[in-house]
Design a protein around this motif. Structure first.
Motif, mmCIF file in Angstrom:
data_model
loop_
_atom_site.group_PDB
_atom_site.id
_atom_site.type_symbol
_atom_site.label_atom_id
_atom_site.label_comp_id
_atom_site.label_asym_id
_atom_site.label_seq_id
_atom_site.Cartn_x
_atom_site.Cartn_y
_atom_site.Cartn_z
ATOM 1 N N PHE A 79 50.175 36.590 45.450
ATOM 2 C CA PHE A 79 48.855 36.261 46.013
ATOM 3 C C PHE A 79 47.760 37.159 45.437
ATOM 4 C CE2 PHE A 79 45.376 36.373 49.058
ATOM 5 C CZ PHE A 79 45.218 35.043 49.397
ATOM 6 N N HIS A 80 48.000 38.489 45.412
ATOM 7 C CA HIS A 80 46.965 39.427 44.985
ATOM 8 C C HIS A 80 47.100 39.795 43.510
ATOM 9 C CE1 HIS A 80 46.822 40.224 49.454
ATOM 10 N NE2 HIS A 80 45.547 40.128 49.188
ATOM 11 N N GLY A 81 47.618 38.895 42.698
ATOM 12 C CA GLY A 81 47.788 39.142 41.264
ATOM 13 C C GLY A 81 46.482 38.978 40.491
ATOM 14 N N HIS A 85 45.047 36.555 39.023
ATOM 15 C CA HIS A 85 44.186 35.401 39.333
ATOM 16 C C HIS A 85 43.197 35.760 40.444
ATOM 17 C CE1 HIS A 85 47.627 35.255 42.054
ATOM 18 N NE2 HIS A 85 46.835 34.644 42.912
ATOM 19 N N HIS A 86 43.657 36.552 41.437
ATOM 20 C CA HIS A 86 42.778 36.975 42.536
ATOM 21 C C HIS A 86 41.761 38.017 42.042
ATOM 22 C CE1 HIS A 86 41.386 38.278 46.473
ATOM 23 N NE2 HIS A 86 41.736 39.511 46.171
ATOM 24 N N ILE A 87 42.248 38.994 41.291
ATOM 25 C CA ILE A 87 41.380 40.070 40.815
ATOM 26 C C ILE A 87 40.296 39.522 39.876
ATOM 27 C CG2 ILE A 87 41.330 42.273 39.558
ATOM 28 C CD1 ILE A 87 42.774 42.236 42.356
ATOM 29 N N VAL A 142 39.976 47.217 41.229
ATOM 30 C CA VAL A 142 41.023 48.079 41.821
ATOM 31 C C VAL A 142 41.190 47.891 43.325
ATOM 32 C CG1 VAL A 142 40.803 49.836 40.026
ATOM 33 C CG2 VAL A 142 39.421 50.046 42.114
ATOM 34 N N HIS A 143 40.430 46.963 43.951
ATOM 35 C CA HIS A 143 40.366 46.948 45.425
ATOM 36 C C HIS A 143 41.699 46.608 46.086
ATOM 37 C CE1 HIS A 143 39.940 42.555 45.018
ATOM 38 N NE2 HIS A 143 40.150 42.462 46.313
ATOM 39 N N ASP A 144 42.583 45.909 45.380
ATOM 40 C CA ASP A 144 43.852 45.509 46.008
ATOM 41 C C ASP A 144 45.067 46.222 45.417
ATOM 42 O OD1 ASP A 144 43.030 43.834 48.069
ATOM 43 O OD2 ASP A 144 42.933 42.070 46.771
ATOM 44 N N LEU A 145 44.862 47.348 44.737
ATOM 45 C CA LEU A 145 46.002 48.065 44.157
ATOM 46 C C LEU A 145 46.963 48.579 45.227
ATOM 47 C CD1 LEU A 145 44.656 50.127 41.098
ATOM 48 C CD2 LEU A 145 45.912 47.961 41.127
ATOM 49 N N ALA A 163 32.588 38.359 47.569
ATOM 50 C CA ALA A 163 33.493 37.819 46.551
ATOM 51 C C ALA A 163 34.923 37.693 47.090
ATOM 52 C CB ALA A 163 33.469 38.717 45.315
ATOM 53 N N ASP A 164 35.382 38.747 47.768
ATOM 54 C CA ASP A 164 36.749 38.740 48.305
ATOM 55 C C ASP A 164 36.881 37.720 49.435
ATOM 56 O OD1 ASP A 164 39.326 39.817 48.087
ATOM 57 O OD2 ASP A 164 38.983 41.298 49.660
ATOM 58 N N THR A 165 35.849 37.603 50.255
ATOM 59 C CA THR A 165 35.857 36.639 51.357
ATOM 60 C C THR A 165 35.811 35.212 50.836
ATOM 61 O OG1 THR A 165 34.768 38.239 52.806
ATOM 62 C CG2 THR A 165 34.610 35.937 53.439
#
Ligand SMILES: [Fe+2]
Length: 216
Positions: A31-33, A35-37, A64-67, A127-129
């Protein structure tokens, strides 16, 4: 300035590092790969340009927000602080900038964000939302979130409704007025879907249906 303006320099270096990390750990980040970043980076810079915030800080924060999901599954952003600092420093960001990027990531976190937010935090948050609200996300990506974070469908529905419904009620689902006009109907449709899903789980036959297709 757009995402394409960072073809060289610190953001480009950081993008290369994060993209490589995502590729190496692709199986752990369905999910947070990347494609998301890539989506959050592109939209984050777009929103940053619109609200006049520091596009380089937003671009770096988005990358880096989802590392934290590489450090521990189903974790909070704070779990990724050390890993983020390491890669930001290696890419040429100063300690003061790293602190600023960490603050932007913290203040934009869905579970705790408020109306008190910097322009950079607002750009990253929007952007994340938006990734959560895009109609394709519940259809083609939700099962990936369940697999990545090892939670049940009911737990995901509860998390989405509990975290996101108050943001709509407070008028801060999106901070950018144009994003609100354009995307809030998607967000409310998405929330209605998850609320209905929660409601449906009270039906024993729906529960049995899920069990029969091996979905928790
Ligand atoms: Fe994210």
């Amino acid at each position: 300035m757009t995402a394409q303006d960072f073809e060289t320099g610190r953001v480009a270096t950081l993008r290369g590092i994060v993209r490589k990390l995502c590729a190496e750990h692709d199986d752990r980040l369905p999910f947070h790969g990347w494609h998301h970043i890539a989506f959050v980076s592109s939209k984050g810079v777009e929103f940053a340009r619109r609200n006049g915030s520091d596009t380089e800080i937003v671009a770096a924060a988005a990358l880096v927000h989802d590392l934290n999901y590489l450090v521990r599954k189903n974790s909070e952003p704070s779990a990724g602080e050390s890993l983020r600092a390491h890669h930001l420093r290696h890419s040429g960001f100063t300690d003061a900038e790293i602190d600023r990027i960490e603050a932007v990531i913290t203040e934009s976190h869905t579970a705790s964000r408020t109306c008190e937010i910097s322009p950079e935090g607002a750009a990253l948050s929007d952007a994340d939302t938006l990734f959560k609200a895009v109609p394709i996300t519940p259809v083609v990506l939700s099962h990936r979130y369940l697999a990545e974070n090892d939670i049940s469908l009911g737990q995901l529905a509860r998390k989405i409704v509990d975290e996101q419904a108050p943001l709509v009620e407070e008028g801060i689902y999106f901070y950018d007025p144009d994003a609100r006009d354009r995307y809030l109907p998607w967000a409310t449709a998405n929330l209605d879907l998850w609320k209905s899903l929660l409601d449906s789980l009270d039906d024993p036959d729906v529960k049995e249906l899920l069990r029969s297709v091996n979905v928790r």
